[in-house]
Design a protein around this motif. Structure first.
Motif, mmCIF file in Angstrom:
data_model
loop_
_atom_site.group_PDB
_atom_site.id
_atom_site.type_symbol
_atom_site.label_atom_id
_atom_site.label_comp_id
_atom_site.label_asym_id
_atom_site.label_seq_id
_atom_site.Cartn_x
_atom_site.Cartn_y
_atom_site.Cartn_z
ATOM 1 N N SER B 183 0.791 -1.235 0.000
ATOM 2 C CA SER B 183 0.000 0.000 0.000
ATOM 3 C C SER B 183 0.820 1.281 0.000
ATOM 4 O O SER B 183 0.258 2.358 -0.203
ATOM 5 C CB SER B 183 -0.966 0.001 1.187
ATOM 6 N N VAL B 213 -5.780 2.068 8.206
ATOM 7 C CA VAL B 213 -5.903 1.746 6.783
ATOM 8 C C VAL B 213 -7.259 1.141 6.428
ATOM 9 O O VAL B 213 -7.475 0.742 5.283
ATOM 10 C CB VAL B 213 -4.766 0.796 6.317
ATOM 11 N N LEU B 216 -8.999 2.071 3.081
ATOM 12 C CA LEU B 216 -8.473 1.447 1.862
ATOM 13 C C LEU B 216 -9.045 0.040 1.696
ATOM 14 O O LEU B 216 -9.457 -0.355 0.593
ATOM 15 C CB LEU B 216 -6.938 1.359 1.917
ATOM 16 N N ARG B 285 0.889 0.509 6.796
ATOM 17 C CA ARG B 285 1.140 -0.139 5.503
ATOM 18 C C ARG B 285 0.682 -1.588 5.576
ATOM 19 O O ARG B 285 0.801 -2.228 6.622
ATOM 20 C CB ARG B 285 2.637 -0.127 5.181
ATOM 21 N N LEU B 302 -6.618 1.720 -4.489
ATOM 22 C CA LEU B 302 -5.693 2.078 -3.403
ATOM 23 C C LEU B 302 -5.120 3.475 -3.626
ATOM 24 O O LEU B 302 -5.055 4.297 -2.708
ATOM 25 C CB LEU B 302 -4.547 1.062 -3.317
ATOM 26 N N GLY B 308 -2.813 5.591 0.134
ATOM 27 C CA GLY B 308 -2.397 4.547 -0.795
ATOM 28 C C GLY B 308 -1.808 5.076 -2.097
ATOM 29 O O GLY B 308 -1.659 4.310 -3.062
ATOM 30 N N ALA B 311 0.849 3.005 -3.690
ATOM 31 C CA ALA B 311 0.584 1.562 -3.772
ATOM 32 C C ALA B 311 1.231 0.977 -5.028
ATOM 33 O O ALA B 311 1.274 1.624 -6.081
ATOM 34 C CB ALA B 311 -0.923 1.315 -3.788
#
Lengths: 354, 354
Positions: B183, B213, B216, B285, B302, B308, B311
């Motif tokens: 990511s 996260v 995401l 991450r 992402l 992200g 990514a």
């Protein structure tokens, strides 16, 4: 949602700019820390029920969710160890929400240098305690801190339980007309720990009452007893539990000292150390608030279980009279018939009891 | 169920009769402690998924349940503090189960003498981090240990999340043909902590990547991406996460060092301290394993989120060849085109990073 600005610190709390041992003691300083620091920060209706755990709902399913950190010293004591305590304590908090305990998590903070054998024994105790009550430990974490930055072993367990009835069991539900039932004699856990710490020798060893009380609670629920509130008598003991409930429910709880069982060894140890059994921690005792009409039936159910054979009716809930503080009142009739006000534990009585 | 007898201790583990710092380091010693001590004691199918949390079912409802103890030192670091870490770390573990984070508990172990203002600031950070991601902290506990028996402040958070899709997201689901997506750049959290501890000064401060996260992950799920596995790259870093997954799934993961983003400051700090970014902890991450056909769509999703934007596709899953150990393999093509085997972190690299 964007985070808002950090409000200024309203501290020092209780004139202390630092954390004191008493902030973890279960008494008025801990209460203050909770009320002035934690509750305002995370304000939400669940946190404000002042219960042993949160009752949450997902798609109509009611779950109880509760967490406790265990820092007891010594790690092993007559009747249990930090492992049995970490399972039973959290199971009991679920039971106090009226839930059937199902899943647990455990997070370990180990001090570098802890004997592996100690960790092994504690983990085996956890396994056995979990088996006895039928809960599964399904997830966990381990951290290690440098020597001198911890104290052997701390364990935090978090529990999930399912609520399989329609009652709302909470301090705010306590009302005039309720009876207060106590599940057994008080003071064993705290005095078992203190006896080890102080090196006291009695004719017979005081064993902790550490046990999972969920079978007693589930028996009451299965019999259809209309429970209004449940509370286990951990830090701060019976007295602090009653004061906290009276405060939340804004009622007057009257109790009778003669009715409260305390075994000879505990009474003797308390006298020796200048402690009051009412404030000593228990790990397998709880009070239930039920309508007065249910007393006999509830006592019979409790007494049918080995953990509840000494269950007794210790008091009643009445309305607050005019002139009393609006924040609740607990009184106790002494053995010689004089009634006195029972306060919450103030300051530190027994650090690291659980 | 009656408890059975305590089996004999199979220890010392790894020739150590005592707990070492490395037992908490996220590498092979921690793995050994888990495999030989915790998993055998609590043996059950959920614990054996080797996932970041447990996926439990109540009446058809799937919930994720996860716990972590946070012991990071120093308590405050560039980009966050123990409070943001305690919220985001547990939220991320729920996200790695494919769950929408909903409720949290927090248990505090305070050292006597901790400045109240420190506790206040940490609690405010927790509040803000919880607000950003929309989770509620609904229950908690506080214990205090004597001066010298703790280290300021330890926090254990436990999370509950709801799984609102039908995928099974777990290491065992990883299969040949999957792509490995990362990511963002790696190593920021660990190096932010180390820079403070070692008093390193760089041209620009390294900030921790500490963040939740879950947005995401939920974006990938909402788009119908068929995620096979998710793993956040905390203790032990990217390398340990890939080795662990390859081992559980019994596959060969091939990666390309050129494809793995590491910022200049992190690379410089790692060289200075003799560390390998692949093993450095991150707190914002994660890797996702998705079918190769989904790579472009997943990367676009992402990269549409600020967390992200970097990514990238860093590797692929292939079948283990004959002659390889049956327990999984991770290899990495170096910038000069040579392929080498990536091992799990052994020993202790960065203690108390989270």
């Amino acid at each position: 949602m964007a985070p808002d600005a950090v409000p200024a610190c309203p501290l020092p709390l209780a004139d202390s700019p630092h954390v004191l041992l008493a902030h973890g003691g279960g008494g008025s300083l801990m209460h203050q820390l909770l009320e002035r620091l934690f509750v305002p920060a995370f304000r939400n209706p669940l946190l404000e029920t002042r219960h042993d755990g949160a009752v949450i709902e997902y798609a109509g399913l009611r779950l109880a969710f509760t967490t406790d950190a265990y820092v007891v010293q010594p790690l092993f004591f007559p009747g249990g160890d930090i492992g049995t305590l970490a399972i039973n304590g959290t199971v009991n908090d679920l039971a106090m929400c009226g839930a059937r305990p199902v899943h647990l998590s455990a997070a370990f903070i180990l001090e570098e240098g802890l004997p592996m054998d100690t960790l092994w024994r504690v983990v085996q105790s956890m396994r056995q305690a979990a088996e006895v009550v039928g809960v599964q430990l399904v997830t966990g974490d381990t951290k290690v801190v440098e020597r001198g930055k911890g104290d052997g072993l701390f364990i935090t367990t978090t529990g999930l339980g399912v609520i399989e009835h329609r009652l709302v069991i909470a301090p705010a539900r306590v009302q005039p007309g309720d009876a207060v039932l106590l599940s057994g004699d008080i003071g064993r856990h705290g005095m078992a720990i203190m006896a080890v710490r102080e090196g006291l020798a009695f004719e017979s060893t005081i064993e902790s009452d550490c046990a999972a009380v969920s079978p007693l609670v589930l028996a009451l629920l299965n019999a259809g007893i209309e429970i209004h509130c449940l509370r286990d008598l951990t830090r701060g003991g019976l007295a602090s539990a009653l004061v906290e409930i009276a405060t939340v429910a804004r009622v007057h709880i009257t109790t009778d000292a003669n009715a409260i069982p305390v075994c000879e060894e505990v009474r003797g140890a308390c006298e020796l150390l200048g402690l009051e059994p009412l404030y000593v921690a228990n790990e397998g005792r709880f009070v239930s608030f039920v309508p007065a009409t249910e007393v006999e039936r509830a006592l019979a159910i409790l007494r049918a279980h080995p953990l509840g054979i000494d269950a007794c009716h210790i008091g009643s809930v009445v309305a607050l009279q005019d002139g009393h503080l609006p924040s609740g009142l607990v009184t106790m009739r002494s053995p010689i018939g004089v009634s006195r006000v029972v306060d919450m534990l103030s300051g530190e009585q027994l650090p690291r009891i659980c």
